[in-house]
Scaffold this motif. Sequence first.
Motif: not given
Lengths: 199, 454
Positions: A4, A6-8, A10-12, A14-17, B57, B61, B80, B284, B291-292
């Motif tokens: 959980r 790790r995924i959150l 990674a998303v935080r 890498r997510k776009p602006a 997207l 998070d 997860w 995931d 996404l990156g």
Amino acid sequence: MTSRERILEAVRVRKPAPIPLPDPRPPASTPASVDGFIARVHAIGGQVERTARRRLAEVIALRYPSATMVASTVPEVVGSISLSAIQNPHDLAALDLLVLGGTLGVEENGAIWIGERQMVHRAAPFLAQHLAIVLDEARLVSDMHAAYAAIRIEAEGFGAFVAGPSKTADIEQSLVLGAHGPRTLLVLLVPVADVLPGL
Amino acid sequence: MNGHPSAAARFLADEARADWHDAALWFVREKRDRAAEAVPDWEALRDRASQIKEHTLSHLDDYLEQFERQAARNGIVVHWAHDATEHNRIVLDLLRARGVRRLVKSKSMLTEECHLNPHLEHAGVEVVDTDLGERIVQMRDEPPSHIVMPAIHLKKEDIGALFHEKLGTEAGASDPQYLTEAARRHLRSRFLAAEAALTGVNFGVAETGSVVVCTNEGNADLGVHLAPLHIASMGIEKLVPRAEDLAVFTRLLARSATGQPVTVYTSHFTRPRPGAELHVVLVDNGRSEQLGRSDFWRSLKCIRCGACLNTCPVYRRSGGHSYGTTLSGPIGAILSPGQDLLRHRSLPFASTLCGSCTDVCPVKIDIHEQLYRWRQVVAAAGHVTVGKRWAMKVGGWVLRRPRRLRWAGAWGRRLLRLAPAGLLRRLPWGRRRDWPEPATSTFQEWYRNRRDSR
């Protein structure tokens, strides 16, 4: 680190602006048309009959003369079994016909919203060989935007839009009605005048 | 050359069948066009869908945490899974803890991606895919060849022969109505015997913690409403912020997929059935990585309608299996290289870059532009063949200077007169082509003559 986190993480990272969320769509100005809804239900393989509430039982008896195991959650129609007396949904495997009330009909696609309370058992509308949904014409909306504005999906544990009988085209794109669920769907439309007090 | 070209060549060996496949998919594309044209604000709807997905997207998070919180409040257990292995382990653990030996599944491209079925079967669980098309390909021990029409590569006679062998239907019978009825009876018994049901997820709603599953056959519902355990496997990109956003996507999904105004069943699960369990596994498996990637993250907007497959001239004439991936067609060709560039290096080239995929995409993914950009990534990583690399080098050298181009053009025209037809046929591109008629003069010569003679 849990998956959980790790995924959150990674998303935080890498997510776009940030991109803004569009405002809710203004409600459609066009009122729903009964004729449009009927045409749409026919187009998706369903049948429609306009009938007064007091004639519902009669219409059902005429339409389904050979149905033996019948359940109904509509007060005007009495079934051969009572859904609330059944504990295990597997006991509904031989259900011929289910009659239930719909909350809302959508003109643009012929879909009808049904909530868990109306089904009693979630499996019932899918196990029945034939499904009949009673819907007041006053409960028609023009499109899905109006539909989602009028319902709260979380009001019940389960709810579904049902649009026509179950179908498949998985064999050479040939449309076959009655895949796993109901083979036919009948929409019983109750005219507006019929629900007014005193009529 | 291996990868898509050689697999496509095998598909094309049966020319009549390839033509039939092409026409069958174009028929679906035409149905999609009619459905889209009947919606007056279709383009505005696509824009809206794209914006909602891009917004989600870019705050994924937050929405994942909101979804988890709401779902937990509703009595849904959220898991997860970082990758496919963890997803499969979570599912198997859930089944084992309850002694489940018979599982029914509705369509889920995610579980195909995770190769869940073999994992469960190894552990002794009977897995029955219940979507008719999926059941057909499962019986044939092959993957689906299309996102929404898993058995589109098969003719009714193939399915008749299969059902005769597996279900005891009459030999030679191939009427779709008759075969569907046989499958209905067969699968009813499995629905009633299942101890658990697994579904995919079309949309997860962050504000309510609900999951939405769309089917035409009613197979997802029959499975989950009868079994005491419902497991929903969901990619983390499936979220939408609000319930009202579902209006946008349910209007687009079926129209884009099959030309229907909406799927027969759009089922909203917010709480487990009384006395039953509902588990959601958030997966995931490479999505956060995608996404990156600034050039490719928009591919995660995909709602799996399959419209880009139906319209793609290469997909229609090569079939889903030639891609060698879970998701085939243009969308598979932009999602798969991110998972394994070397293995899927031929896929970005399985396109004419005509852009038809981008035109029909209901969430406006710039598919053909991403295909073009993946080609550059593949080339930069050195994964193109020597022949292609040198051809591109020479081409680049010639095109860089007008004089070189004129010189090459003059020689090309001269050589073209002498070139034997057999030479062209030896090149993959030229197998079904003839040399062009050599022009008598270049455009520049023609223009100069015309100007001088005035």
